[in-house]
Structure formats: C-alpha cells, structure tokens
Design a protein around this motif. Structure first.
Motif, PDB file in Angstrom:
ATOM      1  N   PRO A  96      54.469  86.583  -4.719  1.00 23.12           N
ATOM      2  CA  PRO A  96      54.952  85.820  -3.554  1.00 23.12           C
ATOM      3  C   PRO A  96      55.999  86.553  -2.726  1.00 23.12           C
ATOM      4  O   PRO A  96      56.247  86.181  -1.576  1.00 23.12           O
ATOM      5  CB  PRO A  96      55.539  84.553  -4.188  1.00 23.12           C
ATOM      6  N   GLN A  97      56.602  87.607  -3.279  1.00 23.81           N
ATOM      7  CA  GLN A  97      57.595  88.361  -2.515  1.00 23.81           C
ATOM      8  C   GLN A  97      56.969  89.131  -1.354  1.00 23.81           C
ATOM      9  O   GLN A  97      57.675  89.577  -0.446  1.00 23.81           O
ATOM     10  CB  GLN A  97      58.351  89.308  -3.445  1.00 23.81           C
ATOM     11  N   LEU A  98      55.654  89.260  -1.363  1.00 22.89           N
ATOM     12  CA  LEU A  98      54.980  89.858  -0.215  1.00 22.89           C
ATOM     13  C   LEU A  98      55.238  89.029   1.045  1.00 22.89           C
ATOM     14  O   LEU A  98      55.320  89.575   2.147  1.00 22.89           O
ATOM     15  CB  LEU A  98      53.478  89.969  -0.477  1.00 22.89           C
ATOM     16  N   PHE A  99      55.385  87.723   0.878  1.00 20.31           N
ATOM     17  CA  PHE A  99      55.693  86.863   2.023  1.00 20.31           C
ATOM     18  C   PHE A  99      57.129  87.091   2.499  1.00 20.31           C
ATOM     19  O   PHE A  99      57.424  86.950   3.685  1.00 20.31           O
ATOM     20  CB  PHE A  99      55.465  85.394   1.660  1.00 20.31           C
ATOM     21  N   ASN A 100      58.034  87.438   1.564  1.00 22.24           N
ATOM     22  CA  ASN A 100      59.385  87.830   1.959  1.00 22.24           C
ATOM     23  C   ASN A 100      59.370  89.092   2.805  1.00 22.24           C
ATOM     24  O   ASN A 100      60.153  89.239   3.748  1.00 22.24           O
ATOM     25  CB  ASN A 100      60.264  88.071   0.725  1.00 22.24           C
ATOM     26  N   VAL A 101      58.452  90.017   2.465  1.00 22.54           N
ATOM     27  CA  VAL A 101      58.325  91.242   3.248  1.00 22.54           C
ATOM     28  C   VAL A 101      57.814  90.913   4.644  1.00 22.54           C
ATOM     29  O   VAL A 101      58.319  91.432   5.652  1.00 22.54           O
ATOM     30  CB  VAL A 101      57.379  92.250   2.552  1.00 22.54           C
ATOM     31  N   LEU A 102      56.821  90.049   4.735  1.00 19.34           N
ATOM     32  CA  LEU A 102      56.264  89.664   6.029  1.00 19.34           C
ATOM     33  C   LEU A 102      57.310  88.952   6.896  1.00 19.34           C
ATOM     34  O   LEU A 102      57.291  89.067   8.123  1.00 19.34           O
ATOM     35  CB  LEU A 102      55.038  88.770   5.834  1.00 19.34           C
ATOM     36  N   LYS A 103      58.209  88.225   6.250  1.00 21.60           N
ATOM     37  CA  LYS A 103      59.285  87.536   6.978  1.00 21.60           C
ATOM     38  C   LYS A 103      60.382  88.494   7.421  1.00 21.60           C
ATOM     39  O   LYS A 103      61.190  88.157   8.283  1.00 21.60           O
ATOM     40  CB  LYS A 103      59.907  86.447   6.094  1.00 21.60           C
ATOM     41  N   GLY A 104      60.420  89.670   6.795  1.00 18.81           N
ATOM     42  CA  GLY A 104      61.450  90.639   7.141  1.00 18.81           C
ATOM     43  C   GLY A 104      62.668  90.596   6.241  1.00 18.81           C
ATOM     44  O   GLY A 104      63.651  91.307   6.484  1.00 18.81           O
ATOM     45  N   ASP A 105      62.621  89.753   5.190  1.00 20.93           N
ATOM     46  CA  ASP A 105      63.751  89.667   4.260  1.00 20.93           C
ATOM     47  C   ASP A 105      63.798  90.871   3.322  1.00 20.93           C
ATOM     48  O   ASP A 105      64.877  91.329   2.938  1.00 20.93           O
ATOM     49  CB  ASP A 105      63.653  88.401   3.403  1.00 20.93           C
ATOM     50  N   LEU A 106      62.621  91.315   2.923  1.00 24.55           N
ATOM     51  CA  LEU A 106      62.488  92.401   1.958  1.00 24.55           C
ATOM     52  C   LEU A 106      61.724  93.567   2.555  1.00 24.55           C
ATOM     53  O   LEU A 106      60.971  93.399   3.516  1.00 24.55           O
ATOM     54  CB  LEU A 106      61.724  91.935   0.707  1.00 24.55           C
ATOM     55  N   SER A 107      61.890  94.720   1.935  1.00 22.06           N
ATOM     56  CA  SER A 107      61.026  95.862   2.171  1.00 22.06           C
ATOM     57  C   SER A 107      60.165  96.031   0.923  1.00 22.06           C
ATOM     58  O   SER A 107      60.469  95.462  -0.125  1.00 22.06           O
ATOM     59  CB  SER A 107      61.867  97.121   2.411  1.00 22.06           C
ATOM     60  N   LEU A 108      59.087  96.771   1.023  1.00 23.84           N
ATOM     61  CA  LEU A 108      58.311  97.059  -0.180  1.00 23.84           C
ATOM     62  C   LEU A 108      59.149  97.873  -1.158  1.00 23.84           C
ATOM     63  O   LEU A 108      59.078  97.676  -2.374  1.00 23.84           O
ATOM     64  CB  LEU A 108      57.032  97.819   0.177  1.00 23.84           C
ATOM     65  N   VAL A 109      59.956  98.793  -0.625  1.00 24.73           N
ATOM     66  CA  VAL A 109      60.774  99.675  -1.455  1.00 24.73           C
ATOM     67  C   VAL A 109      62.230  99.573  -1.038  1.00 24.73           C
ATOM     68  O   VAL A 109      62.559  99.639   0.149  1.00 24.73           O
ATOM     69  CB  VAL A 109      60.309 101.141  -1.326  1.00 24.73           C
ATOM     70  N   GLY A 110      63.098  99.420  -2.022  1.00 24.13           N
ATOM     71  CA  GLY A 110      64.528  99.348  -1.777  1.00 24.13           C
ATOM     72  C   GLY A 110      65.226  98.880  -3.032  1.00 24.13           C
ATOM     73  O   GLY A 110      64.564  98.510  -4.013  1.00 24.13           O
ATOM     74  N   PRO A 111      66.540  98.849  -3.052  1.00 24.84           N
ATOM     75  CA  PRO A 111      67.256  98.309  -4.220  1.00 24.84           C
ATOM     76  C   PRO A 111      66.875  96.844  -4.432  1.00 24.84           C
ATOM     77  O   PRO A 111      66.756  96.090  -3.469  1.00 24.84           O
ATOM     78  CB  PRO A 111      68.731  98.438  -3.817  1.00 24.84           C
ATOM     79  N   ARG A 112      66.658  96.454  -5.670  1.00 24.99           N
ATOM     80  CA  ARG A 112      66.268  95.075  -5.937  1.00 24.99           C
ATOM     81  C   ARG A 112      67.373  94.106  -5.528  1.00 24.99           C
ATOM     82  O   ARG A 112      68.547  94.362  -5.755  1.00 24.99           O
ATOM     83  CB  ARG A 112      65.967  94.886  -7.424  1.00 24.99           C
ATOM     84  N   PRO A 113      67.024  92.967  -4.905  1.00 25.12           N
ATOM     85  CA  PRO A 113      68.034  91.972  -4.548  1.00 25.12           C
ATOM     86  C   PRO A 113      68.509  91.245  -5.813  1.00 25.12           C
ATOM     87  O   PRO A 113      67.705  90.637  -6.525  1.00 25.12           O
ATOM     88  CB  PRO A 113      67.280  91.033  -3.603  1.00 25.12           C
ATOM     89  N   LEU A 114      69.780  91.321  -6.088  1.00 26.41           N
ATOM     90  CA  LEU A 114      70.332  90.731  -7.302  1.00 26.41           C
ATOM     91  C   LEU A 114      70.984  89.385  -6.999  1.00 26.41           C
ATOM     92  O   LEU A 114      70.829  88.854  -5.902  1.00 26.41           O
ATOM     93  CB  LEU A 114      71.330  91.710  -7.929  1.00 26.41           C
ATOM     94  N   LEU A 115      71.718  88.837  -7.952  1.00 23.87           N
ATOM     95  CA  LEU A 115      72.313  87.516  -7.784  1.00 23.87           C
ATOM     96  C   LEU A 115      73.519  87.561  -6.843  1.00 23.87           C
ATOM     97  O   LEU A 115      74.268  88.541  -6.810  1.00 23.87           O
ATOM     98  CB  LEU A 115      72.752  86.963  -9.143  1.00 23.87           C
ATOM     99  N   ILE A 116      73.715  86.475  -6.108  1.00 29.92           N
ATOM    100  CA  ILE A 116      74.849  86.377  -5.197  1.00 29.92           C
ATOM    101  C   ILE A 116      76.162  86.462  -5.971  1.00 29.92           C
ATOM    102  O   ILE A 116      77.152  87.027  -5.486  1.00 29.92           O
ATOM    103  CB  ILE A 116      74.774  85.064  -4.396  1.00 29.92           C
ATOM    104  N   GLU A 117      76.182  85.949  -7.184  1.00 31.89           N
ATOM    105  CA  GLU A 117      77.417  85.935  -7.976  1.00 31.89           C
ATOM    106  C   GLU A 117      77.900  87.340  -8.341  1.00 31.89           C
ATOM    107  O   GLU A 117      79.041  87.524  -8.749  1.00 31.89           O
ATOM    108  CB  GLU A 117      77.216  85.120  -9.251  1.00 31.89           C
ATOM    109  N   TYR A 118      77.014  88.344  -8.178  1.00 34.21           N
ATOM    110  CA  TYR A 118      77.420  89.720  -8.484  1.00 34.21           C
ATOM    111  C   TYR A 118      78.231  90.368  -7.359  1.00 34.21           C
ATOM    112  O   TYR A 118      78.915  91.369  -7.584  1.00 34.21           O
ATOM    113  CB  TYR A 118      76.189  90.600  -8.740  1.00 34.21           C
ATOM    114  N   LEU A 119      78.140  89.831  -6.150  1.00 32.74           N
ATOM    115  CA  LEU A 119      78.759  90.478  -4.994  1.00 32.74           C
ATOM    116  C   LEU A 119      80.243  90.811  -5.186  1.00 32.74           C
ATOM    117  O   LEU A 119      80.673  91.920  -4.859  1.00 32.74           O
ATOM    118  CB  LEU A 119      78.570  89.616  -3.741  1.00 32.74           C
ATOM    119  N   PRO A 120      81.051  89.900  -5.720  1.00 37.95           N
ATOM    120  CA  PRO A 120      82.474  90.229  -5.888  1.00 37.95           C
ATOM    121  C   PRO A 120      82.725  91.254  -7.005  1.00 37.95           C
ATOM    122  O   PRO A 120      83.848  91.769  -7.114  1.00 37.95           O
ATOM    123  CB  PRO A 120      83.120  88.874  -6.249  1.00 37.95           C
TER     124      PRO A 120
END
Length: 202
Positions: A96-120
């Motif tokens: 289903p992440q292919l739909f994220n790519v079509l939306k422009g949220d993701l690329s096929l290749v890049g660092p994996r999106p991790l949890l928001i709680e990791y940001l700090p």
C-alpha cells in the motif's frame, strides 16, 4: 536535476505501472486481511517525511486487536498472526505504500520513515536523513535492515543522502527485489523487527 525532476518522475512511473500490474494481488490481499484480521484492512500511522513534514503512512494490517483483562492492548508478539507474519516476511504488507509514492509522500528509494517520537532523539547528523524524501526501501534496507544497529542504520541513511543518484537508486531497487525474494534481513536476531530507538549512544 535528478533529485528535483527525474527522481519524482521515475517514482510516479514505476509506482503506477506496479500498481496496475499488481492490482489483482493487492485486492486479494485486502480481502484476506479483512477476512482474517478484520477491519481496518490498512494500518495507518503518522510518520515524518522530508523536512520532518508529517504524513499518513499506509501498510496492510498484520495484527489483530487483542486486549488484556484490564482493557489494555496486548504486546505486538501476542497480537501477531501467522498470516500477518507471512505478510511481513514477504514484505507484502508494504504494497500500500505505493499509493504514498503516488501521493508524493514517499519516494521508492530513501531513508525509511520512522516514528514521530524519534524526532527529538536524533543528533544533528542523524537529522540530515530528513533532508530528502523518505522511501519504501533504502541503502540501510539492503545493507542489514533489521539486523544492524540503529547507529549503523543512520550512518547508511546519511551515506544515501550525501550520494543520492540515479545509479544508486537503481542498485538499491534491484537489491531490494533480490532480498525480498530471498527473504533476507527481514528480522533481527530475536525474530522480530527492530527494537525502539531510545537515543544515540555516541
């Protein structure tokens, strides 16, 4: 030029072709998930994208809703089903992440999106992983995925950010397909996905 124009075009082209080809499989999997695991069919979670902009990530659901006598959700290992484990080991839950790519949220290749709680918890160097759009797969995924440490994973992410190119992306996509077919580097030594990141030790 590649990062701003050609990479988004390649992402869209490959994703739309893949969705069209795999649409029967995606529909069948959605039906099986509904019958075996119930609703919702998709697991949705907010994740930070490029420049830490939050988006909604989609995956196929792999766990059931199972609660303790006190009404608390049980740990992941107790809610995982054999079918859900199959989806994860085969990486079919990622489709289903292919739909994220079509939306422009993701690329096929890049660092994996991790949890928001990791940001700090990121140090200044680790934060650079958000300078580019996150991906379904990446340099860290083909060089250990869940069997390497968080420190090594972030180093690999930074290497990708600093060396991003068409040929590197094609290498990552090809090796990802090979790893998925071989089912390598899916789990760590405990048989499960990565433990949560609690901050850099360095």
């Amino acid at each position: 030029m590649y990062l701003k124009i050609f990479k988004p075009f390649i992402d869209f082209l490959i994703s739309i072709i893949t969705v069209l080809i795999l649409s029967p499989i995606i529909l069948v999997l959605a039906l099986i998930v509904y019958l075996k695991l119930g609703k919702p069919v998709f697991f949705r979670q907010s994740r930070p994208g490029k420049n830490e902009k939050v988006f909604m990530l989609f995956k196929f659901r792999t766990m059931i809703n199972k609660f303790s006598s006190s009404g608390e959700l049980l740990p992941d290992i107790e809610r995982m089903t054999n079918f859900g484990l199959f989806l994860r080991k085969s990486s079919l839950d990622e489709l289903p992440q292919l739909f994220n790519v079509l939306k422009g949220d993701l690329s096929l290749v890049g660092p994996r999106p991790l949890l928001i709680e990791y940001l700090p918890l990121y140090n200044d160097t680790q934060k650079k992983r958000h300078l580019v759009k996150p991906g379904i797969t990446g340099w860290a995924q083909i060089n250990g995925r869940n069997v390497i440490t968080w420190e090594d994973k972030f180093k690999l992410d930074l290497f990708y950010v600093e060396h991003i190119s068409f040929f590197l992306d094609m290498e990552i996509l090809l090796k990802t397909i090979i790893n998925v077919l071989r089912r390598t580097n899916i789990n760590n030594s405990t048989g499960h996905t990565m433990e949560k990141f609690t901050g850099s030790k360095l």
